[in-house]
Design a protein around this motif. Structure first.
Motif, PDB file in Angstrom:
ATOM      1  N   ALA A   1       1.981   0.531   7.894  1.00  0.00           N
ATOM      2  CA  ALA A   1       0.927   0.843   8.599  1.00  0.00           C
ATOM      3  C   ALA A   1       1.591   1.009  10.115  1.00  0.00           C
ATOM      4  O   ALA A   1       2.489   0.889  10.370  1.00  0.00           O
TER       5      ALA A   1
ATOM      6  N   ARG B   1       5.678  -7.170   2.431  1.00  0.00           N
ATOM      7  CA  ARG B   1       4.672  -6.058   2.493  1.00  0.00           C
ATOM      8  C   ARG B   1       3.227  -6.726   2.336  1.00  0.00           C
ATOM      9  O   ARG B   1       2.371  -6.460   2.955  1.00  0.00           O
ATOM     10  N   ASP B   2       2.891  -7.858   1.135  1.00  0.00           N
ATOM     11  CA  ASP B   2       1.787  -8.262   1.140  1.00  0.00           C
ATOM     12  C   ASP B   2       1.493  -9.402   2.054  1.00  0.00           C
ATOM     13  O   ASP B   2       0.102  -9.207   2.418  1.00  0.00           O
TER      14      ASP B   2
ATOM     15  N   GLU C   1       0.371  -7.066   4.917  1.00  0.00           N
ATOM     16  CA  GLU C   1      -1.061  -6.336   4.609  1.00  0.00           C
ATOM     17  C   GLU C   1      -2.191  -7.317   4.687  1.00  0.00           C
ATOM     18  O   GLU C   1      -3.337  -7.065   5.043  1.00  0.00           O
TER      19      GLU C   1
ATOM     20  N   TRP D   1      -0.755  -7.982   9.733  1.00  0.00           N
ATOM     21  CA  TRP D   1      -1.389  -6.973  10.526  1.00  0.00           C
ATOM     22  C   TRP D   1      -2.782  -7.161  10.870  1.00  0.00           C
ATOM     23  O   TRP D   1      -3.298  -6.716  11.985  1.00  0.00           O
TER      24      TRP D   1
END
Length: 217
Positions: free
Chosen positions: A3, A81-82, A85, A89
């Motif tokens: 992102a 990453r999870d 997300e 973020w």
């Protein structure tokens, strides 16, 4: 793809060898900033989201040789990453301060230093799938023998990396200090051999100097 980086919050991470006291200091900074009226979240890695917590048990428990370093890099990247997300973020987009116990610098060292070319693999995956660096990283620095003794004294199921022994912890300490020298704009090294109160006061002073004032109301 990661992102975009344009986010309104402040991302603070804590790093250090096992037993350095970084988890305690992350929690104490969270409590101090919340008491001052900041909007702040506390999380950890591996973990912090439902999916990442499931991966945490895979990588922190069991025999030291359960996974190769290459497999660990993939597992940690998937968990991160999870976590980004689902939790980090969104909080940063909302303008909150996020304090995380460990982040990508741990993967750069715990996995990246265990074989030729592994650090480059970590960095490539980070660039492709993560793309986020903390605004501030505190390294709680401590002698590896002391840290390992503290860590083993906790007697939890999550001792897989402690079981690699003091040699790995010495490599990790040197690695964290090398990262701090390479990125002085981000890293703050804190002497972790002092009392927890003295360390916490030092961390709070250094963090406060770089944080905006809390929004009233």
């Amino acid at each position: 793809m990661p992102a975009p980086e344009a986010r309104r919050g402040v991302f603070i991470t804590f790093e250090g060898i096992d037993g350095s006291g970084k988890s305690t200091q992350a929690r104490r900074l969270y409590e101090a900033l919340a008491a001052r009226g900041h909007s702040v979240d506390l999380t950890r890695e591996p973990g912090g989201s439902e999916g990442a917590e499931q991966i945490r048990s895979l990588v922190l428990e069991g025999d030291p040789d359960r996974w190769s370093a290459e497999t660990e890099i993939l597992l940690f990247t998937a968990a991160r990453r999870d976590h980004l997300e689902k939790r980090i973020w969104p909080a940063l987009d909302a303008g909150r301060i996020v304090i995380c116990d460990r982040f990508a610098d741990s993967t750069r060292l715990y996995q990246g230093l265990r074989g030729p070319g592994l650090r480059q693999q970590v960095d490539r995956l980070h660039e492709m799938m993560i793309g986020t660096e903390p605004d501030i990283t505190f390294v709680i620095d401590l002698d590896p023998a002391t840290g390992l003794s503290r860590a083993k004294g906790r007697q939890t199921a999550e001792e897989r990396f402690e079981d690699f022994g003091e040699g790995l912890q010495r490599q990790m300490r040197d690695g964290f200090l090398d990262l701090a020298r390479a990125h002085p704009e981000r890293f703050i090294v804190i002497d972790g051999a002092r009392s927890p109160d003295a360390v916490a006061a030092d961390v709070l002073d250094r963090a406060s100097a770089r944080l905006p004032r809390p929004v009233a109301g």
